[in-house]
Design a protein around this motif. Structure first.
Motif, PDB file in Angstrom:
ATOM      1  N   ARG A 252       1.029  -1.773  -0.276  1.00  0.00           N
ATOM      2  CA  ARG A 252       0.224   0.135   0.092  1.00  0.00           C
ATOM      3  C   ARG A 252       0.671   1.498   0.231  1.00  0.00           C
ATOM      4  NH1 ARG A 252      -5.220   1.742   1.337  1.00  0.00           N
ATOM      5  NH2 ARG A 252      -5.321   3.568   2.723  1.00  0.00           N
ATOM      6  N   ASN A 313     -10.790  -4.897   5.793  1.00  0.00           N
ATOM      7  CA  ASN A 313     -11.569  -5.208   4.551  1.00  0.00           C
ATOM      8  C   ASN A 313     -10.989  -3.936   3.275  1.00  0.00           C
ATOM      9  OD1 ASN A 313     -13.269  -6.774   6.762  1.00  0.00           O
ATOM     10  ND2 ASN A 313     -10.790  -7.676   6.040  1.00  0.00           N
ATOM     11  N   GLY A 317      -8.467  -3.703   1.805  1.00  0.00           N
ATOM     12  CA  GLY A 317      -8.857  -4.697   0.747  1.00  0.00           C
ATOM     13  C   GLY A 317      -8.056  -6.301   1.556  1.00  0.00           C
ATOM     14  N   TRP A 318      -7.802  -6.522   3.003  1.00  0.00           N
ATOM     15  CA  TRP A 318      -7.787  -7.711   3.260  1.00  0.00           C
ATOM     16  C   TRP A 318      -8.840  -8.104   4.102  1.00  0.00           C
ATOM     17  CZ3 TRP A 318      -7.278  -8.391   8.038  1.00  0.00           C
ATOM     18  CH2 TRP A 318      -6.668  -9.650   8.823  1.00  0.00           C
TER      19      TRP A 318
END
Ligand code: WQD
Length: 345
Positions: A252, A313, A317-318
């Motif tokens: 990121r 999340n 994006g995890w």
């Protein structure tokens, strides 16, 4: 050309799993560790899993001269994941100065070394849900108040986050602090896992050591909490899911996606399990009937902890993928490998 990443504490439990994930994502990894709480053998086990032996140097990060020398010899590091710290809550209560000195001086030395990295000063910091203390409401979001720490260990995490925040706001440092809930389990290869030295403080290594016969029985600390079965509830997360989150956080920043100089994310599953549910899951997956008994509450334990993982999340994006049974099964397979002497040969 593979990006070079420094992992401090990379022979430790979460560190070693993160080194493997970094390597499997194409990064070149350098590990420094003072081996106070781990073994250099872990480097070989990492290599057996990933096929790549990370560079390793035994360095005590409280020694600024050694750390300066390391950074002089390792130019081109494009990010740092900082795990190196003492983490036994009980010991921190007995020996607070040992914890403040080691955990804070190590980080201060690292941050000073990173001032020379310019735009490459990217830091992923190993923090903990312990900074929330006794939660007012559940699930815990990152906006929940950071409270007076429950232990000197927890206070070192709180102070570390505050130091990182102040420095990231005024220098090129970019940082992401990851607040872990309860990391448990082991690598699917059963070649890496938790390596408690001495009597385990944490639940899962105590369960597996009881099942393998090292411990006589598990004591369940308290059965009169205000929970469905009276035992404490925790948000257990598989160490491999946690390791993956560190790679995502690093990427990121490498991809300039971070939205502030210092971001904070809760890393849990969002699901809470009680001690008795954890025991039941272990017995079901291992086929071993665990010997346990109720005992008094453990001072300092909070009744329930559960993460709101919405931010991780959405922004990272995890999402944690592994369930409690897989966590327990992997922990048991690792314990069996330890008993078979995996660290000895
Ligand atoms: C879990 C539950 C115990 C042992 C700690 C640190 C935290 C983080 C994770 C570093 C509790 C019960 C335990 C036993 C038991 N570490 N238990 N018998 O305390 O939630 O968190 O480890 O970052 O900072 O505080 O984890 O595994 O010790 O306990 O009944 O022999 O299991 O009472 O309810 P904890 P834990």
């Amino acid at each position: 050309m593979a990006k070079k990443i420094l992992v401090t504490g990379g022979t430790g439990y979460i560190g070693s799993h993160t080194v493997v994930e970094l390597q499997q994502n194409g990064f070149e990894v350098v590990v420094i560790d003072n081996l106070a709480n781990s073994s250099q053998k872990i480097i070989e086990l990492i290599a057996r899993i990933s096929g790549k032996r990370p560079l390793f140097e035994k360095i005590d990060m409280t020694d600024k001269v050694l750390l300066d020398d390391f950074f002089l010899r390792h130019r081109g590091i494009e990010g740092v994941i900082h795990f190196a710290a003492f983490k036994a809550v009980g010991e921190s209560v007995e020996k607070p100065l040992k914890y403040y000195h080691n955990n804070l001086v190590s980080l201060i030395n690292l941050l000073e070394c990173m001032t020379g990295m310019g735009a490459n000063a990217r830091l992923v910091f190993s923090s903990s849900c312990t900074v929330y203390g006794e939660p007012d409401q559940l699930p815990l979001t990152e906006k929940a108040p950071v409270k007076k720490a429950m232990s000197p260990y927890g206070n070192t995490k709180k102070i570390s986050e505050e130091m990182i925040h102040d420095i990231a706001g005024r220098t090129p440092l970019q940082a992401i602090s990851l607040r872990y809930f309860n990391p448990i389990g082991a690598h699917e290869s059963a070649l890496l896992g938790e390596l408690p030295l001495g009597v385990p403080n944490n639940l899962v290594p105590f369960i597996t050591q009881t099942a393998i016969g090292i411990r006589d029985q598990l004591r369940v600390f308290g059965n009169d909490y205000n929970t469905p079965d009276g035992t404490c509830i925790r948000d257990y997360i598989h160490v491999s899911d946690l390791a993956k989150a560190h790679v995502v956080a690093l990427k990121r920043m490498l991809d300039h996606q971070n939205e502030a100089p210092h971001e904070v994310f809760n890393l849990g599953t969002g699901t809470g399990y009680s001690v008795l549910e954890a025991i039941a899951s272990f017995e079901k997956t291992s086929g071993v009937a665990l010997k346990w008994t109720f005992d008094e509450r453990r001072p300092g334990d909070v009744e329930q902890l559960r993460a709101d993982t919405t931010l991780a999340n959405l922004r990272l994006g995890w999402k944690a993928e592994k369930g409690l049974d897989e966590m327990m099964d992997s922990a048991w397979k690792w314990e069996q490998n330890l008993a078979a002497g995996i660290l000895n040969d």
